[in-house]
Design a protein around this motif. Structure first.
Motif, short mmCIF file in Angstrom:
data_model
loop_
_atom_site.label_atom_id
_atom_site.label_comp_id
_atom_site.label_asym_id
_atom_site.label_seq_id
_atom_site.Cartn_x
_atom_site.Cartn_y
_atom_site.Cartn_z
N ARG A 1 -4.63 -1.73 0.64
CA ARG A 1 -3.54 -2.59 0.21
C ARG A 1 -3.98 -3.57 -0.86
O ARG A 1 -5.14 -3.96 -0.94
CB ARG A 1 -2.96 -3.35 1.40
CG ARG A 1 -3.87 -4.44 1.93
CD ARG A 1 -3.27 -5.12 3.14
NE ARG A 1 -4.09 -6.25 3.58
CZ ARG A 1 -3.86 -6.97 4.66
NH1 ARG A 1 -2.81 -6.68 5.42
NH2 ARG A 1 -4.64 -7.97 4.99
N THR A 2 -3.03 -3.94 -1.68
CA THR A 2 -3.21 -5.05 -2.61
C THR A 2 -2.27 -6.17 -2.21
O THR A 2 -1.22 -5.92 -1.60
CB THR A 2 -2.91 -4.63 -4.06
OG1 THR A 2 -1.55 -4.18 -4.14
CG2 THR A 2 -3.83 -3.52 -4.52
N THR B 1 -8.69 5.32 -7.52
CA THR B 1 -8.81 4.65 -6.22
C THR B 1 -8.13 3.30 -6.28
O THR B 1 -8.30 2.54 -7.25
CB THR B 1 -10.29 4.45 -5.84
OG1 THR B 1 -10.94 5.73 -5.82
CG2 THR B 1 -10.42 3.80 -4.47
N VAL B 2 -7.36 2.99 -5.27
CA VAL B 2 -6.72 1.68 -5.18
C VAL B 2 -7.73 0.66 -4.68
O VAL B 2 -8.40 0.89 -3.67
CB VAL B 2 -5.50 1.73 -4.24
CG1 VAL B 2 -4.90 0.33 -4.08
CG2 VAL B 2 -4.46 2.70 -4.76
N LEU C 1 -3.37 7.09 -7.64
CA LEU C 1 -3.87 8.12 -6.72
C LEU C 1 -3.59 9.52 -7.25
O LEU C 1 -4.39 10.44 -7.07
CB LEU C 1 -3.24 7.93 -5.35
CG LEU C 1 -3.62 6.65 -4.59
CD1 LEU C 1 -2.80 6.52 -3.31
CD2 LEU C 1 -5.10 6.63 -4.27
N ARG D 1 2.62 1.98 -9.30
CA ARG D 1 1.28 1.92 -9.91
C ARG D 1 0.25 2.59 -9.01
O ARG D 1 -0.60 3.37 -9.47
CB ARG D 1 0.89 0.46 -10.15
CG ARG D 1 -0.44 0.28 -10.90
CD ARG D 1 -0.90 -1.16 -10.88
NE ARG D 1 -1.35 -1.58 -9.56
CZ ARG D 1 -2.58 -1.36 -9.09
NH1 ARG D 1 -3.48 -0.73 -9.83
NH2 ARG D 1 -2.92 -1.77 -7.87
N GLN D 2 0.32 2.30 -7.71
CA GLN D 2 -0.64 2.89 -6.79
C GLN D 2 -0.44 4.40 -6.67
O GLN D 2 -1.40 5.17 -6.58
CB GLN D 2 -0.53 2.22 -5.42
CG GLN D 2 -0.97 0.76 -5.42
CD GLN D 2 -0.97 0.16 -4.03
OE1 GLN D 2 -1.03 0.87 -3.03
NE2 GLN D 2 -0.90 -1.17 -3.95
N GLU E 1 4.33 -2.19 -8.08
CA GLU E 1 3.02 -2.00 -7.46
C GLU E 1 2.97 -0.68 -6.69
O GLU E 1 1.95 0.02 -6.70
CB GLU E 1 2.71 -3.17 -6.54
CG GLU E 1 1.33 -3.14 -5.90
CD GLU E 1 0.19 -3.14 -6.90
OE1 GLU E 1 -0.90 -2.68 -6.53
OE2 GLU E 1 0.40 -3.57 -8.06
N SER F 1 0.86 -1.19 0.00
CA SER F 1 0.00 0.00 0.00
C SER F 1 0.89 1.23 0.00
O SER F 1 2.11 1.14 0.16
CB SER F 1 -0.93 0.02 1.22
OG SER F 1 -0.17 0.13 2.42
N ASN G 1 -8.89 -3.01 -3.15
CA ASN G 1 -8.41 -4.10 -2.31
C ASN G 1 -8.57 -5.39 -3.09
O ASN G 1 -9.66 -5.97 -3.17
CB ASN G 1 -9.24 -4.14 -1.02
CG ASN G 1 -8.77 -5.23 -0.08
OD1 ASN G 1 -7.69 -5.78 -0.24
ND2 ASN G 1 -9.59 -5.55 0.91
#
Length: 558
Positions: A276-277, A308-309, A303, A298-299, A295, A265, A311
């Motif tokens: 978080r992913t 929006t990220v 944002l 990417r997040q 990742e 995250s 889950n």
């Protein structure tokens, strides 16, 4: 302070990417035929062929990554966690399956004592608190390769909690600075593995192999204390070393014995953690670093563009360098946890504070203090000892311990040679390890034994060969002909020239034939002296003592 540390980590993790762009600009002007240039150009092309993340805005640059890991380590045991079936990699499909593994009615689990001892030893090595009493639970979910429809795990009360993993990694321009950090271990729990699904896309069929079903696992859950892929990869490598040292897990990631799930995250320091992913089933430390760094970027980009990220669970595609979505996790999945009715509480004892009841079968008892006494020297302690005993640099100790068998190789050389350990370490890391890496060999496959290298260093220490001649001897040793260093020196006539008059004559000849270089030296350009030294060594075929030659040349050009 924590915010600045996290921000610095983000910068370090993206440094390689900046270097790639920089070198592309250089090589665009002149690639040339040089092998290093060509390899660098290929690396740059590979990097730029991957989908790139756009440059982050200043607002997004305030974000930092947050990384936690869940690691499944296959316990090094000859039989499974709850059955007597054998454990073996690449055995014929469904050839190592008991009635219990296949979940046939009426079968009951029998706990493997070896797996319990492995979990206790791992917990102690990571400074965990060992729970004297732990519980088993059923975790219900449907997979085709999970015949029972549930997994036996330890959700409520695991066998170990509250530990710390300390790890080191190299930073700096030449990777010459060792940084030590730590990550908290939330818990270690025992659980059984599932089987394996084999998909035949051509015939649209899926085959099930239950050889892996019921194999004992330790799941190690790490708190979100890391901030980039480099830190996570270093932590996994350190854990891998610890498990291999303990013998509780062989740690072969290529065979699935160590599988990593990364929870990633981003957030602004001081604010709550972001959504978080989870990037699942990564089986390489290098791929783990790449997946996490991608990742995080990417997040941040998502944002920064107002998105929006989600889950969700994602997978890492090592070919494209991207993480790709697998399934969302927005809906809370009900695993219907319940106590395992066929297993009593797992109780471990300590002969000092909590001895087993009288009459208990010793073969069925796990004693914490007895397990603690069997813990060998751990990697961190070994590094500290190497630095203290041999006076080598911390980064050298890191290399020695991280390479399987290299510590023993170095210690063997250091014991048998009269040369200082600081001289021996250069030969071990640069020459021996360098050639092993180049040829894809392990330390145990080295054609140059510790004894042979020690004899070569003694020849060098005693002044019987020059440094350049020693390199020639080493290359001959690498051919594995069985000759000793002394035999090679004699056969190839590589011994130092002892005739001082002969060396003086060669030095004077070089001085007389290079008047321009002599004038430059007398004018203050001392670097030109190295050229004259090289010319003398060329005439003597590297058999003249460089220190002696330098002294004679300095006297002749003064």
């Amino acid at each position: 302070m924590a915010a600045s540390s996290a921000g610095m980590c983000t910068v370090v993790c993206n440094l390689n990417r900046q270097f790639a762009v920089y070198f592309q600009r250089i090589n665009t002007l002149n690639i040339g035929n040089n092998t290093c240039n060509r390899n660098l150009w290929i690396s740059v092309l590979r990097y730029h062929s991957q989908p790139q993340i756009k440059k982050k805005s200043s607002a997004v640059q305030e974000l930092v990554g947050v990384v936690g890991l869940e690691i499944h380590a296959q316990i090094n045991s000859s039989t499974k966690l709850f059955s007597g079936s054998q454990v073996g990699f690449s055995a014929p499909p469904n050839s190592q399956v008991s009635f219990f593994d296949a979940s046939l009615p009426g079968t009951l689990p029998v706990l493997n004592r070896r797996c319990v001892e492995a979990a206790v030893m791992t917990g102690l090595a990571l400074d965990c608190t060992i729970n004297r009493k732990s519980l088993f639970d059923r975790k219900h979910y449907f997979y085709a390769d999970l015949p029972a429809g549930y997994q036996i795990t330890q959700q409520r009360l695991p066998i170990a909690v509250g530990g710390t993993l300390r790890y080191s990694h190299l930073i700096g321009h030449k990777q010459g600075q060792v940084v030590t950090k730590s990550v908290r271990i939330k818990q270690i729990q025992l659980e059984q593995d599932s089987g394996k699904s084999l998909h035949d896309e051509r015939r649209s069929q899926t085959f099930i192999d239950l050889n892996r079903a019921g194999v004992g696992l330790m799941e190690l859950v790490m708190e979100p204390d890391m901030h980039c892929g480099e830190e996570a990869a270093a932590a996994v490598r350190e854990l891998q070393l610890i498990l291999q040292t303990l013998g509780t897990c062989q740690g072969n990631m290529a065979e699935g014995q160590l599988r990593v799930d990364a929870n990633v995250s981003v957030h602004r320091p001081g604010e709550p953690l972001g959504v978080r992913t989870e990037v699942k089933n990564i089986n390489s430390a290098r791929f783990l670093a790449r997946a996490i760094d991608y990742e995080i970027e990417r997040q941040m980009e998502l944002l920064g563009s107002g998105g929006t990220v989600l889950n969700e669970t994602r997978a890492f595609d090592f070919k494209s360098g991207q993480t790709i979505p697998m399934r969302d996790k927005e809906g809370l999945q009900d695993y219907r946890f319940m106590p395992e009715p066929n297993l009593p509480p797992l109780v471990v004892y300590d002969s000092q504070t909590a001895p087993p009841p009288p009459g208990t079968d010793p073969g069925q008892v796990v004693l914490i203090d007895a397990v603690r006494d069997r813990i060998p020297e751990l990697p961190s302690a070994r590094r500290a000892r190497l630095v203290h005993v041999f006076g080598i640099r911390p980064e050298h100790s890191l290399t020695l311990v991280n390479e399987d068998g290299l510590t023993e190789y170095f210690e063997g050389v250091a014991r048998m040679t009269r040369a200082e350990p600081k001289k021996a370490i250069g030969w071990v890391i640069k020459d021996v390890l360098g050639l092993l890496k180049q040829l894809g060999l392990s330390v145990s496959q080295s054609p140059v034994s510790p004894r042979a290298l020690a004899e070569l260093l003694d020849l060098l220490e005693d002044g019987r060969v020059s440094s350049s001649a020693a390199k020639t001897v080493f290359q001959e040793l690498w051919k594995g002909t069985g000759r000793s260093p002394a035999q090679i020196v004699k056969e190839l006539d590589l011994g130092l020239v002892d005739d001082g008059d002969e060396i003086q004559r060669i030095c004077q000849s070089v001085i007389d034939s290079h008047p321009e270089e002599v004038r430059a030296i007398r004018a203050g350009n001392r670097k030109v002296l190295n050229k004259l030294i090289g010319l003398v060594q060329k005439q003597t075929k590297g058999r003249a003592d460089p220190v002696r030659v330098k002294a004679m040349l300095e006297e002749g050009t003064s």
